[in-house]
Design an enzyme around this catalytic site. Sequence first.
Site, PDB file in Angstrom:
ATOM      1  CB  SER A  38      17.297  38.830  21.055  1.00  0.00           C
ATOM      2  OG  SER A  38      16.642  40.282  20.463  1.00  0.00           O
TER       3      SER A  38
ATOM      4  NE  ARG B 108     -22.571   9.132  30.151  1.00  0.00           N
ATOM      5  CZ  ARG B 108     -22.617   8.209  29.211  1.00  0.00           C
ATOM      6  NH1 ARG B 108     -23.427   8.472  27.889  1.00  0.00           N
ATOM      7  NH2 ARG B 108     -22.980   6.949  29.850  1.00  0.00           N
TER       8      ARG B 108
END
Length: 485
Positions: A334, A371
């Site tokens: 930490s 497409r």
Amino acid sequence: MLAPVRAGTRAEGVTSDQAWLRAMLEAEAALARAQARAGLIPGEAAELIARTAAGLVVDVADLARRARDSANPVVPLVSDLREAVRNAAGPGDGRSAGDIGPSAGKPAGDTGESAAGDEPGSRAGRVEPPGGPARLVHLGATSQDIMDSAAMLVATRAVAVIVADLDEATRVLADLARRHRDTPMAARTLGQQAVPTTFGLKAAGWLMGLLRARDRLRALRLPAQLGGAAGTLAALTEHEALRHQGRAPTRPGAESARPDLETASAALRVVRLYAEELGLAAPPAPWHAERSVVAELGSALAAAASALGKVATDIVWLAQTEVGEVAESSKGRSSAMPHKRNPALSVLVRAASLQVPAYASVLGAAGEHERAAGAWQAEWLPLRECLRLTGGAAETAVELLAGLKVFPDRMRANADLTGAMLVSERLSVHYGRDAVERILRDDGPPEVPGELLDPAQYLGAAPELVDRILAVHRPAAHQSKEEPR
């Protein structure tokens, strides 16, 4: 943005910008080799294209900028490759149309792409000699053929890495399940202690999830993509028809053969050879606008990430200070509190598992007609992130599980915190629910035989369930060792 879960992992390496670029060039080289094997183009031309593609150096950032003009990176890449092949062939390599193949004098538009000098995003081009091998680059293909095939190449390599890590994770979990087959602990439902179970069964449950996810990934057969401009293979069939006629048109509008069954079959053979060259599955038909292949890949990756996330989430809860039944080997530092040992590896895996399903939801979206305008292009980044995050989570999970510390004494102590209530279900079987509720309300220990209160004596079929899951793992592990990598 930094992503520690995948930083430096093998999955990150096989999905890098350079990996995608090389895969696109491999697709172009494979196309030329397949066409040469089918007799559509000369073998020496295919060799030149493949050799040039293998040695081509491209600035990825520059390629991305030039891709803005065409909305995909294949167009400028093909331009670069054609130019490189032209330079490699030399000025004296211009041959007649009959020498080099039926595409020699065709207008560039017949290949499904514009001429090298006219392509959006291309460098200032020069007219190449009729019949030059550069004209045979990208023959009969369209941009999506190359991009989709490259995506499947990258995905195949990344999935192999993920499966290998899942194999190792399942091996470690199987060992944990075996060693702790009879280690009692409190099962928890809705965050509360419920009834006794064993840590072996918990580990075996994690194992079962990873086995299913791994087998689903392993079963994927990702296909190549080759369909030409609109998925009809028209350009390839036309070239094949001209080859059979022994001539090529020399001007726009020249008479051409009508494709028949024989020329269509020859074009389909090119597709099969192309897939073979790439080591991918041969698709029954082009899948430009039918994206279930990508959707299934994304779903399988999301399932694997979720299975890994289940392991990590349970470990986070088991490693809480107040619980302390397991601990990671990571330092878990930490920045503010020196005393903490955060479950850092579990956090990384869980974070990845929460992201992959979100990315996967973008994959396989329906597109327009033959497409898609945007849906296809939207797949590229999410697909790569799914591969990277799942791969990073799998590799991190191996480290997490290999170093996991298990504390059976703490598990037993926590189970004893609930006292007789942990076996209340058992007492209900013997005395009825109403009687048990009265017993548990009374002060002092319940007046029942002591053996009924021992959590270790109320494990149901937990040990046998561990055995069943391990039996599933053993043949799968044996098969995994036999399969070639």
